[in-house]
Write a protein that holds these residues in place. Structure first.
Motif, mmCIF file in Angstrom:
data_model
loop_
_atom_site.group_PDB
_atom_site.id
_atom_site.type_symbol
_atom_site.label_atom_id
_atom_site.label_comp_id
_atom_site.label_asym_id
_atom_site.label_seq_id
_atom_site.Cartn_x
_atom_site.Cartn_y
_atom_site.Cartn_z
ATOM 1 N N HIS A 43 0.810 -1.227 0.000
ATOM 2 C CA HIS A 43 0.000 0.000 0.000
ATOM 3 C C HIS A 43 0.841 1.273 0.000
ATOM 4 O O HIS A 43 0.288 2.379 -0.116
ATOM 5 N N ASP A 44 2.164 1.154 0.156
ATOM 6 C CA ASP A 44 3.034 2.325 0.105
ATOM 7 C C ASP A 44 4.426 1.865 -0.309
ATOM 8 O O ASP A 44 4.639 0.682 -0.619
ATOM 9 N N ASP A 45 5.390 2.798 -0.313
ATOM 10 C CA ASP A 45 6.720 2.434 -0.803
ATOM 11 C C ASP A 45 7.430 1.463 0.144
ATOM 12 O O ASP A 45 8.201 0.608 -0.310
ATOM 13 N N VAL A 46 7.157 1.546 1.443
ATOM 14 C CA VAL A 46 7.804 0.630 2.384
ATOM 15 C C VAL A 46 7.311 -0.799 2.161
ATOM 16 O O VAL A 46 8.110 -1.743 2.069
ATOM 17 N N SER A 47 5.997 -0.957 2.087
ATOM 18 C CA SER A 47 5.451 -2.300 1.865
ATOM 19 C C SER A 47 5.793 -2.812 0.465
ATOM 20 O O SER A 47 6.030 -4.015 0.287
ATOM 21 N N ALA A 48 5.864 -1.924 -0.513
ATOM 22 C CA ALA A 48 6.273 -2.338 -1.858
ATOM 23 C C ALA A 48 7.721 -2.810 -1.856
ATOM 24 O O ALA A 48 8.070 -3.816 -2.485
ATOM 25 N N GLY A 49 8.570 -2.086 -1.125
ATOM 26 C CA GLY A 49 9.972 -2.493 -1.032
ATOM 27 C C GLY A 49 10.115 -3.839 -0.348
ATOM 28 O O GLY A 49 10.921 -4.680 -0.768
ATOM 29 N N HIS A 50 9.332 -4.068 0.696
ATOM 30 C CA HIS A 50 9.381 -5.351 1.405
ATOM 31 C C HIS A 50 8.906 -6.478 0.494
ATOM 32 O O HIS A 50 9.541 -7.546 0.431
ATOM 33 N N TRP A 51 7.815 -6.258 -0.216
ATOM 34 C CA TRP A 51 7.274 -7.272 -1.132
ATOM 35 C C TRP A 51 8.293 -7.635 -2.210
ATOM 36 O O TRP A 51 8.568 -8.812 -2.463
ATOM 37 N N LEU A 52 8.853 -6.617 -2.850
ATOM 38 C CA LEU A 52 9.782 -6.878 -3.948
ATOM 39 C C LEU A 52 11.105 -7.448 -3.454
ATOM 40 O O LEU A 52 11.755 -8.216 -4.163
ATOM 41 N N SER A 53 11.491 -7.120 -2.229
ATOM 42 C CA SER A 53 12.684 -7.728 -1.652
ATOM 43 C C SER A 53 12.486 -9.228 -1.475
ATOM 44 O O SER A 53 13.383 -10.039 -1.770
ATOM 45 N N GLN A 54 11.298 -9.613 -1.010
ATOM 46 C CA GLN A 54 10.990 -11.042 -0.893
ATOM 47 C C GLN A 54 10.976 -11.719 -2.261
ATOM 48 O O GLN A 54 11.447 -12.850 -2.417
ATOM 49 N N GLN A 55 10.436 -11.012 -3.244
ATOM 50 C CA GLN A 55 10.399 -11.554 -4.599
ATOM 51 C C GLN A 55 11.811 -11.739 -5.157
ATOM 52 O O GLN A 55 12.088 -12.710 -5.867
ATOM 53 N N LEU A 56 12.687 -10.816 -4.844
ATOM 54 C CA LEU A 56 14.075 -10.918 -5.293
ATOM 55 C C LEU A 56 14.738 -12.145 -4.683
ATOM 56 O O LEU A 56 15.499 -12.854 -5.360
ATOM 57 N N GLY A 57 14.446 -12.425 -3.418
ATOM 58 C CA GLY A 57 14.987 -13.623 -2.783
ATOM 59 C C GLY A 57 14.510 -14.887 -3.464
ATOM 60 O O GLY A 57 15.284 -15.838 -3.672
ATOM 61 N N LEU A 58 13.226 -14.913 -3.819
ATOM 62 C CA LEU A 58 12.677 -16.065 -4.531
ATOM 63 C C LEU A 58 13.306 -16.178 -5.918
ATOM 64 O O LEU A 58 13.625 -17.283 -6.384
ATOM 65 N N LEU A 59 13.494 -15.056 -6.572
ATOM 66 C CA LEU A 59 14.131 -15.039 -7.890
ATOM 67 C C LEU A 59 15.541 -15.609 -7.810
ATOM 68 O O LEU A 59 15.972 -16.366 -8.699
ATOM 69 N N ALA A 60 16.271 -15.259 -6.759
ATOM 70 C CA ALA A 60 17.646 -15.746 -6.608
ATOM 71 C C ALA A 60 17.690 -17.258 -6.494
ATOM 72 O O ALA A 60 18.571 -17.908 -7.085
ATOM 73 N N ARG A 61 16.747 -17.841 -5.757
ATOM 74 C CA ARG A 61 16.722 -19.296 -5.563
ATOM 75 C C ARG A 61 16.111 -20.042 -6.739
ATOM 76 O O ARG A 61 16.289 -21.253 -6.862
ATOM 77 N N GLY A 62 15.378 -19.317 -7.593
ATOM 78 C CA GLY A 62 14.658 -19.949 -8.683
ATOM 79 C C GLY A 62 15.176 -19.588 -10.055
ATOM 80 O O GLY A 62 16.176 -20.127 -10.528
ATOM 81 N N ASP A 63 14.497 -18.641 -10.705
ATOM 82 C CA ASP A 63 14.800 -18.362 -12.105
ATOM 83 C C ASP A 63 16.186 -17.745 -12.316
ATOM 84 O O ASP A 63 16.826 -17.994 -13.341
ATOM 85 N N LEU A 64 16.660 -16.948 -11.366
ATOM 86 C CA LEU A 64 17.999 -16.370 -11.537
ATOM 87 C C LEU A 64 19.062 -17.467 -11.435
ATOM 88 O O LEU A 64 20.049 -17.460 -12.178
ATOM 89 N N ALA A 65 18.846 -18.410 -10.535
ATOM 90 C CA ALA A 65 19.753 -19.563 -10.444
ATOM 91 C C ALA A 65 19.678 -20.393 -11.720
ATOM 92 O O ALA A 65 20.699 -20.909 -12.202
ATOM 93 N N ALA A 66 18.477 -20.525 -12.279
ATOM 94 C CA ALA A 66 18.316 -21.266 -13.531
ATOM 95 C C ALA A 66 19.064 -20.586 -14.677
ATOM 96 O O ALA A 66 19.706 -21.252 -15.502
#
Length: 233
Positions: A43-66
């Motif tokens: 709902h704001d930049d803080v929560s957006a940053g938290h959401w996308l930070s989690q997504q980046l972690g998932l990306l690192a373990r998944g498609d970025l590793a691939a």
């Protein structure tokens, strides 16, 4: 496999491949961010940053590793590893919109790649053969493009991660919505976290790749029937 000498300098080619202007449609997907906004999780930049930070972690373990493993496989002409990678990418898309995104962006990137002096006919044929009847996954096509560019894998992955971050921040600007300054704060946070994500991606062996994120899958499924939406995922 034979390769083609690319007349575009590696740094420019790397920037080109990471550009949001690359005609593959990445701007039309929010990767469930829009659904997270709809359900009050962002709902704001803080929560957006938290959401996308989690997504980046998932990306690192998944498609970025691939992509990291795909770069190595393409450079080693390891067709067996490429087939295994194509299979893993196909079976780990657990939502209809995720399958749509991976296939559409992969096919669009393949069309672009065929028009560039980069991949050899043998490499393109191998790519299509590895995917069988399925649309080529974006990560597999991008790993081929990045394998051709004469740069270390960490630089290639960093450019891709930042390109992803730019697209996701642009999605947040529209969906939350956020102002440009707030968006830059989110992008600053992600840029600081990208080096660690890239290091994790490179260090992740094939047996440890994973995309287990039940809440994300539920939100992605809900987005399919969301009443009002701007994005395709």
């Amino acid at each position: 496999m034979d390769t083609i000498t690319d007349p575009v300098p590696p740094l420019l080619r790397l920037t080109w491949l990471a550009s949001p202007a690359l005609p593959i449609g990445a701007f039309s997907y929010s990767e469930a961010l829009e659904a997270a906004v709809e359900h009050g999780l962002v709902h704001d930049d803080v929560s957006a940053g938290h959401w996308l930070s989690q997504q980046l972690g998932l990306l690192a373990r998944g498609d970025l590793a691939a992509i990291a493993q795909g770069i190595l496989a393409w450079r080693a002409n390891d067709e067996e590893a490429l087939r295994d990678l194509a299979r893993w990418l196909r079976i780990t898309r657990d939502a209809a919109e995720a399958r749509l995104q991976s296939g559409q962006m992969g096919q669009s990137l393949l069309t672009w790649l065929r028009g560039q002096p980069m991949a050899s006919p043998a490499q393109l044929a191998c790519l299509v053969d590895c995917c069988g009847d399925a649309a080529p996954h974006y990560a597999l096509v991008m790993s081929l493009a990045l394998a051709i560019v004469d740069v270390p894998a960490d630089q290639a992955l960093s450019s891709q991660a930042f390109g992803w971050a730019e697209n996701q921040v642009q999605a947040a600007l529209k969906a939350v919505p956020l102002g440009q300054t707030a968006g830059q704060r989110v992008l600053t946070r992600l840029a600081r976290e990208i080096p660690a994500a890239v290091a994790e991606a490179i260090a992740t062996p094939p047996a440890r790749r994973q995309l287990f994120a039940p809440m994300l899958s539920i939100l992605a499924a809900r987005h399919e029937t969301q009443y009002s939406r701007l994005f395709r995922s």
